[in-house]
Enzyme design. Sequence first.
Site, PDB file in Angstrom:
ATOM      1  N   ASP A  94       1.500  -4.891  -4.288  1.00  0.00           N
ATOM      2  CA  ASP A  94       0.586  -4.015  -3.541  1.00  0.00           C
ATOM      3  C   ASP A  94       1.283  -2.677  -3.295  1.00  0.00           C
ATOM      4  OD1 ASP A  94      -2.026  -4.638  -1.411  1.00  0.00           O
ATOM      5  OD2 ASP A  94      -0.855  -2.807  -1.154  1.00  0.00           O
ATOM      6  N   ILE A  95       0.515  -1.586  -3.498  1.00  0.00           N
ATOM      7  CA  ILE A  95       1.099  -0.240  -3.392  1.00  0.00           C
ATOM      8  C   ILE A  95       1.473   0.108  -1.944  1.00  0.00           C
ATOM      9  CG2 ILE A  95      -1.021   1.129  -3.003  1.00  0.00           C
ATOM     10  CD1 ILE A  95      -0.016   3.009  -5.233  1.00  0.00           C
ATOM     11  N   GLN A 111     -12.989  -5.491   2.848  1.00  0.00           N
ATOM     12  CA  GLN A 111     -12.591  -5.267   1.453  1.00  0.00           C
ATOM     13  C   GLN A 111     -12.617  -3.772   1.144  1.00  0.00           C
ATOM     14  OE1 GLN A 111     -14.978  -7.348  -1.486  1.00  0.00           O
ATOM     15  NE2 GLN A 111     -13.531  -6.891  -3.135  1.00  0.00           N
ATOM     16  N   HIS A 134      -9.534  -9.867  -5.595  1.00  0.00           N
ATOM     17  CA  HIS A 134      -8.078 -10.054  -5.565  1.00  0.00           C
ATOM     18  C   HIS A 134      -7.696 -10.975  -4.421  1.00  0.00           C
ATOM     19  CE1 HIS A 134      -9.141  -6.453  -3.251  1.00  0.00           C
ATOM     20  NE2 HIS A 134      -8.192  -6.815  -2.411  1.00  0.00           N
ATOM     21  N   HIS A 160      -4.625 -11.631  -1.790  1.00  0.00           N
ATOM     22  CA  HIS A 160      -3.377 -11.107  -1.216  1.00  0.00           C
ATOM     23  C   HIS A 160      -2.420 -12.268  -0.949  1.00  0.00           C
ATOM     24  CE1 HIS A 160      -4.682  -6.995   0.133  1.00  0.00           C
ATOM     25  NE2 HIS A 160      -5.873  -7.547   0.113  1.00  0.00           N
TER      26      HIS A 160
END
Length: 160
Positions: free
Chosen positions: A34-35, A97, A103, A105
């Site tokens: 994750d960025i 979301q 996705h 997490h």
Amino acid sequence: MGTQPGHCIFCDIVKGAAEVSVCYEDTESIAFMDIQPVNAGHVLVVSRQHFESFLDLPKSLGTHLFEVAMELAPAIRKVSGADGMNVIVSSGAAAGQDVYHFHIHLIPRRQGDGFDVRLPFAEADVPDRTVLDMTAARIIGALRDPTRTRPTPRQSAAVP
Ligand code: 5GP
Ligand code: ZN
């Protein structure tokens, strides 16, 4: 990092058109860092094909993605040295979301890291048992509904 209408950053990542740090991939899925991680080791497990949310996801693909998540979890725990882990799916705007490409997490957690997904929800009442029973019965009825469907991969449109 935000989402523009008609554009999907995760589809870009799948196509190799955006920078990403991949930690797992196979023919159906890809997992990457994750960025903006809650903690180091925060991973997103993503389907290669575009499906918006949990409710759009074909069952076999969902099963595969959760298998990938289960495979990755102990490796993430080892690398991050985390005390715990949250496995989170946010499905729909009301659920928070932000990226409308399904996705999962995997969020390694430490005591006192400040991230809060605390349950039970302190502001929620405890309903009467009859209310819980009635809701359970309604769900059982919905499961028996012959018109209940889940999309197959062919039914769901990919983002161009
Ligand atoms: P959601 O709220 O949709 O469940 O979470 C979306 C997640 O995607 C966020 O944790 C956010 O940091 C992450 N994210 C958004 N854009 C990018 C990106 O371009 N690359 C990566 N690796 N993660 C992203
Ligand atoms: Zn997408």
